[in-house]
Scaffold this motif. Structure first.
Motif, PDB file in Angstrom:
ATOM      1  N   GLY A  96     -11.309  15.230  10.545  1.00 48.18           N
ATOM      2  CA  GLY A  96     -10.306  16.200  10.392  1.00 48.18           C
ATOM      3  C   GLY A  96     -10.158  16.564  11.933  1.00 48.18           C
ATOM      4  O   GLY A  96      -8.919  16.771  12.731  1.00 48.18           O
ATOM      5  N   LEU A  97     -11.272  16.788  12.667  1.00 49.52           N
ATOM      6  CA  LEU A  97     -11.346  17.122  14.097  1.00 49.52           C
ATOM      7  C   LEU A  97     -10.804  16.039  14.958  1.00 49.52           C
ATOM      8  O   LEU A  97     -10.080  15.973  15.783  1.00 49.52           O
ATOM      9  CB  LEU A  97     -12.800  17.244  14.425  1.00 49.52           C
ATOM     10  CG  LEU A  97     -13.035  17.651  16.089  1.00 49.52           C
ATOM     11  CD1 LEU A  97     -12.464  19.033  16.431  1.00 49.52           C
ATOM     12  CD2 LEU A  97     -14.812  17.318  16.303  1.00 49.52           C
ATOM     13  N   MET A  98     -11.279  14.666  14.576  1.00 46.48           N
ATOM     14  CA  MET A  98     -10.831  13.387  15.365  1.00 46.48           C
ATOM     15  C   MET A  98      -9.343  13.479  15.201  1.00 46.48           C
ATOM     16  O   MET A  98      -8.611  12.740  15.959  1.00 46.48           O
ATOM     17  CB  MET A  98     -11.602  12.250  14.963  1.00 46.48           C
ATOM     18  CG  MET A  98     -12.928  12.320  15.648  1.00 46.48           C
ATOM     19  SD  MET A  98     -14.184  11.380  14.316  1.00 46.48           S
ATOM     20  CE  MET A  98     -13.342   9.579  15.028  1.00 46.48           C
ATOM     21  N   GLU A  99      -8.662  13.671  14.065  1.00 42.63           N
ATOM     22  CA  GLU A  99      -7.270  13.521  13.839  1.00 42.63           C
ATOM     23  C   GLU A  99      -6.701  14.452  14.586  1.00 42.63           C
ATOM     24  O   GLU A  99      -5.487  14.329  15.066  1.00 42.63           O
ATOM     25  CB  GLU A  99      -6.810  13.913  12.383  1.00 42.63           C
ATOM     26  CG  GLU A  99      -7.117  12.391  11.342  1.00 42.63           C
ATOM     27  CD  GLU A  99      -7.137  12.815  10.141  1.00 42.63           C
ATOM     28  OE1 GLU A  99      -7.204  13.825   9.807  1.00 42.63           O
ATOM     29  OE2 GLU A  99      -7.218  11.870   9.379  1.00 42.63           O
ATOM     30  N   LYS A 100      -7.065  15.732  14.864  1.00 48.01           N
ATOM     31  CA  LYS A 100      -6.621  16.717  15.753  1.00 48.01           C
ATOM     32  C   LYS A 100      -6.696  16.513  17.358  1.00 48.01           C
ATOM     33  O   LYS A 100      -5.994  17.048  17.959  1.00 48.01           O
ATOM     34  CB  LYS A 100      -6.880  17.952  15.600  1.00 48.01           C
ATOM     35  CG  LYS A 100      -6.525  18.468  14.269  1.00 48.01           C
ATOM     36  CD  LYS A 100      -6.728  19.969  14.021  1.00 48.01           C
ATOM     37  CE  LYS A 100      -6.986  20.352  12.361  1.00 48.01           C
ATOM     38  NZ  LYS A 100      -8.053  21.077  12.257  1.00 48.01           N
ATOM     39  N   THR A 101      -7.406  15.645  17.692  1.00 45.32           N
ATOM     40  CA  THR A 101      -7.854  15.526  19.212  1.00 45.32           C
ATOM     41  C   THR A 101      -7.011  14.245  19.743  1.00 45.32           C
ATOM     42  O   THR A 101      -6.939  12.964  19.057  1.00 45.32           O
ATOM     43  CB  THR A 101      -9.381  15.162  19.322  1.00 45.32           C
ATOM     44  OG1 THR A 101      -9.992  16.290  18.838  1.00 45.32           O
ATOM     45  CG2 THR A 101      -9.630  15.212  20.783  1.00 45.32           C
TER      46      THR A 101
END
Lengths: 172, 141
Positions: B73-78
């Motif tokens: 999820g974090l990687m999708e937002k970065t």
């Protein structure tokens, strides 16, 4: 034609067959290396262990865990990127019980379980053309340098070769 | 003596990213294409940065997420723009092999985008490509 002994690194990190993969992972991460030779108790090269071997182990083990397959697929994609760093990273995080056991299996594994046996080696008196050929044709990143008896005396890597070509700029 | 244009992988086969790409996509692409890094280009195909595996790892480590499942999820937002290295070492197509090696060694880079006079991407040379260039020189003797 430069010789292997002109370019090789003499102080070479090596592992023993019984060393745990957790030690390998930490060493790789701390020293910023991606592979190293494995020696017996007479310092003879009997294998090479690399990041790739650890990646392959993770991939093969993860096949068993069907219940969390979805998550493991993502984990695998993530951890494929840098399993060495990720093993240390994992310790700082809370994980599912199942994953704890999974990673412990990986970490407690031994070098001899996954190393490449009977690796390609070169002698320090040879020209570097054979080393380059091994790297290009066989795709290895490093070649242990050994005596006639197979004892480890150094290592030659892709970076060493590139550096040698860099220095030839100054010689011109 | 081979030149950059002889050794490089031509741009139609070079994986590139844009600043707005998310790093989950980058990670998956790295995995599928078995690469460890790639140039980031602007809308005119000019390299403006490089993104690598290490950038992704550093980014996730810094975020101090508590569960692995949060990583995706974090990687999708970065976005790439948040983690890429903005200093790009580039070279022209007529750069010699030895000069490329010199650049790689002195600037400590793993890949060098090859660009035309307007800074547009023509191709890419990685350490592996450089070594292949060296090898083909030796083979010809």
């Amino acid at each position: 034609m430069k010789l292997v002994k002109d370019l090789m690194t003499v102080k070479v990190i090596s592992f023993r067959p019984s060393d745990k993969l957790s030690k390998v992972a930490e060493t790789f991460a701390k020293l910023g290396i991606s592979g190293a030779p494995v020696v017996d108790d007479q310092n003879r090269v009997i294998g090479v262990i690399s990041e790739r071997d650890i990646i392959e182990l993770i991939k093969s083990k993860s096949g068993i865990k069907e219940r969390t397959e979805g998550m493991l697929t993502e984990t695998l994609q993530f951890f494929h990127i840098y399993p060495v760093v990720s093993i240390e990273f994992r310790r700082t995080m809370k994980e599912l019980d199942l994953e704890e056991k999974f990673w412990k299996e990986i970490e407690d594994g031994k070098v001899e379980d996954i190393m490449t046996k009977k690796p390609l080696t070169v002698s320090e008196k040879e020209g570097i053309d054979k080393s380059i050929e091994l790297m290009v044709v066989k795709g290895v990143n490093r070649v242990p340098v050994v005596t006639e008896e197979g004892e480890l005396v150094g290592i030659i890597t892709r970076a060493d070769i590139i550096q040698s070509f860099s220095q030839s700029v100054e010689e011109n | 003596m081979p030149l950059a244009e002889d050794i490089m992988v031509k741009k139609d086969r070079v994986v590139t990213f844009h600043t707005h790409d998310d790093i989950s996509y980058v990670a998956q692409t790295f995995y599928k294409k078995n690469i460890s890094g790639a140039p980031v280009v602007d809308l005119e195909d000019r390299p403006i940065g490089v993104v690598s595996e290490l950038d992704i790892i550093e980014s996730v480590k810094k975020s101090r997420i508590e569960k692995l499942s949060q990583a995706k999820g974090l990687m999708e937002k970065t976005k790439v723009s948040e983690i890429m290295t903005k200093k790009v070492v580039t070279a022209s197509p007529d750069t010699s092999l030895t000069e490329l090696a010199d650049l790689m060694f002195k600037k400590d880079v793993n890949r060098i985008p090859i660009v035309d006079k307007n800074g547009k991407l023509l191709g890419l040379i990685t350490r592996g490509d450089l070594l292949r260039g060296v090898y083909s020189q030796i083979e010809q003797r």
